[in-house]
Design an enzyme around this catalytic site. Sequence first.
Site, PDB file in Angstrom:
ATOM      1  N   GLU A   1       0.937   3.959   1.710  1.00 32.69           N
ATOM      2  CA  GLU A   1       1.375   4.436   3.019  1.00 32.69           C
ATOM      3  C   GLU A   1       2.516   3.596   3.581  1.00 32.69           C
ATOM      4  O   GLU A   1       3.508   4.124   4.093  1.00 32.69           O
ATOM      5  CB  GLU A   1       0.221   4.406   4.032  1.00 32.69           C
ATOM      6  CG  GLU A   1      -1.005   5.174   3.619  1.00 32.69           C
ATOM      7  CD  GLU A   1      -2.056   4.287   2.961  1.00 32.69           C
ATOM      8  OE1 GLU A   1      -1.751   3.634   1.932  1.00 32.69           O
ATOM      9  OE2 GLU A   1      -3.182   4.246   3.467  1.00 32.69           O
TER      10      GLU A   1
ATOM     11  N   HIS B   1       0.858  -1.186   0.000  1.00 30.54           N
ATOM     12  CA  HIS B   1       0.000   0.000   0.000  1.00 30.54           C
ATOM     13  C   HIS B   1       0.898   1.240   0.000  1.00 30.54           C
ATOM     14  O   HIS B   1       2.004   1.211   0.552  1.00 30.54           O
ATOM     15  CB  HIS B   1      -0.885   0.022   1.241  1.00 30.54           C
ATOM     16  CG  HIS B   1      -1.976  -0.993   1.232  1.00 30.54           C
ATOM     17  ND1 HIS B   1      -3.117  -0.854   2.000  1.00 30.54           N
ATOM     18  CD2 HIS B   1      -2.112  -2.156   0.565  1.00 30.54           C
ATOM     19  CE1 HIS B   1      -3.906  -1.899   1.804  1.00 30.54           C
ATOM     20  NE2 HIS B   1      -3.316  -2.700   0.942  1.00 30.54           N
TER      21      HIS B   1
END
Length: 158
Positions: free
Chosen positions: A63, A61
């Site tokens: 992040e 992901h």
Amino acid sequence: MADEKTSDEQTDEQMMDAALAEAREALAEGEVPIGAVVVCGDSIVARAHNRRETETDPTSHAELVAIREASRVLGRWRLSDCTVYVTCEPCVMCAGAMHQARIGRLVYGVADPKAGAIESLYEIATDVRLNHRFEVTRGVRAAECRNLLQEFFAGLRD
């Protein structure tokens, strides 16, 4: 004037623009268009976008990739003086990583009612049962963030 933005709001929008640029790269690669940047002081120390399909890795992901890179660049895992800017509300995994990294602040664009762990389904950033909490600013460049996601998912349906 009521429509003038503060310096902090201007900074948030500029940094979200960088996260949106990452999200556009993800879209061009056929990934869910989510982008993230990690800012320490006045500088972007890491930037990333979703790469789950490209890397066949469920943890890729935006992040998480950006937090890993920021830790590598800064040479430390505690990122309490850093802000994460991300185009979509983080999931449980990413919010948990922010908690573990002791992120100081999160700024995100659009809520995720199906997987969001900051306000939609859970409130990891502010849960008093956890040993670290972090500041959250919501809705920065929300329309642009939402439009990218809608464009991607409309393309899948066509």
